[in-house]
Design a protein around this motif. Structure first.
Motif, short mmCIF file in Angstrom:
data_model
loop_
_atom_site.label_atom_id
_atom_site.label_comp_id
_atom_site.label_asym_id
_atom_site.label_seq_id
_atom_site.Cartn_x
_atom_site.Cartn_y
_atom_site.Cartn_z
N THR B 12 0.84 -1.20 0.00
CA THR B 12 0.00 0.00 0.00
C THR B 12 0.87 1.24 0.00
OG1 THR B 12 -1.72 -1.15 1.25
CG2 THR B 12 -1.78 1.26 1.28
N CYS B 21 -1.73 3.03 -4.33
CA CYS B 21 -1.51 1.59 -4.44
C CYS B 21 -2.20 0.99 -3.22
CB CYS B 21 -0.01 1.34 -4.41
SG CYS B 21 0.48 -0.26 -4.99
N ASP B 22 -3.14 0.09 -3.47
CA ASP B 22 -4.07 -0.30 -2.40
C ASP B 22 -4.06 -1.81 -2.17
OD1 ASP B 22 -6.06 -0.32 -0.56
OD2 ASP B 22 -7.65 0.38 -1.90
N VAL B 24 -1.96 -4.43 -2.59
CA VAL B 24 -1.71 -5.26 -3.77
C VAL B 24 -0.95 -6.53 -3.38
CG1 VAL B 24 -0.55 -5.38 -6.00
CG2 VAL B 24 -1.68 -3.27 -5.29
N GLY B 43 -2.22 3.64 -10.77
CA GLY B 43 -1.27 3.27 -9.72
C GLY B 43 -0.20 2.29 -10.18
N LYS B 44 -0.11 2.08 -11.48
CA LYS B 44 0.89 1.12 -12.00
C LYS B 44 2.31 1.58 -11.68
CE LYS B 44 -0.48 1.81 -16.25
NZ LYS B 44 -1.50 2.86 -16.16
N THR B 46 3.29 3.69 -9.45
CA THR B 46 3.51 3.72 -8.00
C THR B 46 3.87 2.32 -7.49
OG1 THR B 46 1.96 5.54 -7.82
CG2 THR B 46 2.51 4.37 -5.79
N PHE B 47 3.15 1.32 -7.96
CA PHE B 47 3.45 -0.06 -7.61
C PHE B 47 4.88 -0.40 -8.04
CE2 PHE B 47 3.67 -4.50 -9.09
CZ PHE B 47 3.42 -5.16 -7.89
N CYS B 50 7.43 1.21 -5.80
CA CYS B 50 7.54 0.57 -4.49
C CYS B 50 8.38 -0.71 -4.60
CB CYS B 50 6.16 0.23 -3.94
SG CYS B 50 5.26 1.67 -3.37
N PHE B 209 -4.84 -3.01 -13.16
CA PHE B 209 -4.94 -2.09 -12.03
C PHE B 209 -6.09 -1.13 -12.25
CE2 PHE B 209 -1.25 -2.06 -9.07
CZ PHE B 209 -0.60 -3.17 -9.57
N GLY B 212 -5.69 1.97 -7.93
CA GLY B 212 -4.69 1.49 -6.98
C GLY B 212 -4.77 0.01 -6.65
#
Ligand SMILES: Nc1ncnc2c1ncn2[C@@H]1O[C@H](COP(=O)(O)OP(=O)(O)O)[C@@H](O)[C@H]1O
Ligand SMILES: [Mg+2]
Lengths: 343, 238
Positions: B12, B21-22, B24, B43-44, B46-47, B50, B209, B212
């Protein structure tokens, strides 16, 4: 690239030797010595800023630290060899600690400038305030704004009675600069130097390749400080006194101006900028018609406006335009590569 | 099945009030190709950040080959043998093509082997004619290709590509497809892309996605014919 390395070193040695031999014919060696020392100081910032992208507003602090380390150690040891080594090592360690805090802390360029500036100011204030007799290191009194006079100047290693001064001192400093220049050349050709250049160009990419950018910048910063420290020690031995003005903002600002005027991203530019501007200051100092800080400022403005890349890159471009052959497009490329990697 | 090379659990990332990003949960096998799709802002990236250490997740964990790597720096992730291409081009513009690739090779090889590697990659990606040109002077498609070269020169076992085909000509995309197919003989590959055309041409399994979170995970054909996915992409070329 590998094949031309030996030729490059040879060229540097030949040109360096010729300059060392010829320069005393146009100016006295006492003046030349200080120009060489400033050249070395210019090169120290030229290395970390021009090839590593680290703009340090306090390069003068390492110069001052080198000079003070030398003076204090020379009083305590009564000879010059160990003090010389300490004057290289202590600024390097100081820079490594400061650099590690800045680079691992992921400070942006602006904060890096602010911190190096503030550290220099603190050192300046501190040294200035050490006039009292309680400020002693071994046999050496720090002396506050009066500085430290009367320490052992450079002697032949192992023989404290054999002072190196006058013409001999000029040759020692000149050869020292030549060696530092060769060392910097070697460093920039090494993997470490090429990666440093990559960091200057794109820090994110270099870390995405798997390189520890903070560690590498810390090492480069410390190498720059070591060179500045050596210049400081040579300065101390030349002037026979060290004073807090070494840590002044004016001193650090001047080093930045040397680099801009001489040409960033080259090795010779900062040396030429330092020696040229210091010599000009010396000549202006002999008259009272115009103020020399005004002239220095004016020169900086003129360069930023009309020759922003500095003298050496401009000369190199001119030289290639006159002598070059082959298509203009191609030539432009190779020129940029050379400047980026060999400078 | 093959070894799991990448896994995230309840990953997240929140930016203030935005949950980019929620929660995942994601798994990738060795030598697998996975495409992450979804509309802009899903949110791709962002994932992706991370996973690569460019961002430190608010919650959740990242594992690579079984080891936890949550919160590691990008250089530590890359050092494991992970090749990373960000959405915005990240190259050294004033250095030549071969110097760019050399720097990447040098991280994992000696000087001599690096030189050989550079020659090999330049050959494989057909960059010979521009090897001595500065990256700043190249066209967008060529730069993307060079970046792919420096991402793969270290023989990574995991390759992460954020929009590698963005802004490329049809011919460049075709070339890219071949390169990726070839990569898959050695590495697992994740491709973030929102261009469905490109996904169709290479994809097997796709993770969708949306806001997120993972909306769906299935073979590309099943995803394409899914009504929910179609609604998410409504107004886009699906
Ligand atoms: N650094 C950031 N700060 C604040 N919000 C961000 C940041 N990065 C991304 N976002 C937000 O997170 C969401 C997802 O963005 P992103 O991961 O770039 O989407 P995608 O790559 O799928 O197009 C968007 O709403 C975006 O505005
Ligand atoms: Mg994105």
């Amino acid at each position: 690239m590998q094949g031309s390395a030996g030729k490059d070193y040879l060229t540097i040695i030949v040109f360096g030797a010729a300059l060392i031999w010829l320069l005393p014919m146009v100016e006295n060696t006492y003046t030349l010595t200080i120009l060489i020392i400033y050249g070395m100081l210019g090169l120290s910032l030229g290395l970390i800023w021009g090839f590593g992208g680290i703009l340090c507003f306090g390069q003068g602090a390492f110069f001052g630290l080198g000079a003070y380390t030398y003076a204090i150690a020379a009083i305590n040891f009564g000879e010059s060899t160990v003090p010389m080594l300490l004057a290289v090592i202590i600024p390097a360690i100081f820079a490594a600690i400061l650099g590690a805090m800045m680079f691992y802390g992921r400070l942006t360029e602006v904060y890096l400038g602010v911190i190096t500036l503030v550290v220099t100011l603190i050192l300046f204030k501190f040294i200035n305030s050490t006039a009292g007799p309680q400020y002693v290191i071994g046999d050496a009194r720090l002396g506050g704004y009066n500085g430290i006079p009367g320490f052992q100047t450079l002697n032949v290693p192992g023989d404290p009675g054999a002072y190196l001064w006058g013409d001999s001192y000029y040759y020692v400093c000149a050869v020292a600069l030549l060696l530092v220049y060769l060392l910097v050349t070697w460093l920039l050709r090494s993997s470490f130097g090429r990666i440093a250049l990559g960091i200057r160009e794109n820090e994110t990419r270099i870390s995405l390749m798997g390189y520890d950018v903070a560690a590498r910048k810390t090492v480069l910063f410390a190498i720059g400080a070591a060179i500045a420290g050596l210049a400081g020690a040579l300065f101390a031995s030349w002037g026979e006194i060290v004073t807090p003005t070494l840590f002044s903002m004016a001193q650090s600002a001047e080093i930045i101006i040397w680099c801009i005027v001489g040409g960033l991203g080259t090795r010779f530019g900062p040396i030429l900028g330092a020696a040229g501007l210091a010599y000009m200051k010396f000549l202006l100092g002999q008259q009272s018609l115009v103020d020399n800080t005004l002239i220095t400022g004016l020169i900086l403005v003129l360069f930023v406006l009309f020759l922003p890349k500095g003298i050496v890159p401009a000369l190199a471009r001119f030289y290639r335009a006159v002598l070059g052959n082959g298509s203009p497009g191609k030539r432009k490329n190779t020129h940029r590569i050379r400047r980026a990697t060999n400078g | 099945m093959a070894e799991t090379v990448l896994e995230t659990s309840s990953l997240t990332m929140r930016f203030g009030g935005v949950t980019a990003c929620d929660n995942v949960d994601f798994k990738l096998q060795a030598r697998e190709l996975r495409c992450l799709i979804g509309p802009n802002g899903a949110g791709k990236s962002t994932f992706f950040k991370c996973v690569t250490g460019l961002l430190s997740p608010t919650e959740g964990n990242v594992y690579m080959r079984g080891d936890e790597v949550t919160g590691w720096q990008p250089h530590q992730i890359a050092s494991l043998g992970v090749g990373i291409k960000t959405q915005t081009p990240n190259v050294m513009d004033s250095l030549t093509v071969s110097e760019n690739i050399w720097l990447a090779a040098r991280r994992f090889h000696s000087v001599i082997d690096s030189n050989a590697k550079v020659a090999e990659v330049i050959d494989r990606l057909a960059l010979g004619s521009i090897a001595k040109t500065d990256l700043g002077q190249l066209a967008h498609g060529e730069r993307q290709r060079v970046e792919l070269g420096l991402v793969t020169v270290g023989d990574p076992w995991l390759v992460l590509l954020d929009e590698p085909a963005a802004g490329m000509s049809a011919k460049d995309v075709e070339r890219m497809t071949v390169i990726i197919e070839e990569l898959l003989t050695r590495s697992a590959v994740i491709i973030v892309e929102h261009d469905m055309q490109f996904i169709r041409s290479i994809a097997r399994d796709v993770t969708v996605f949306h806001q997120g979170a993972v909306l769906m995970e299935d073979h590309v054909d099943a995803v394409m014919s899914d009504q929910t996915v179609r609604n998410v992409y409504l107004g886009k070329k699906a």
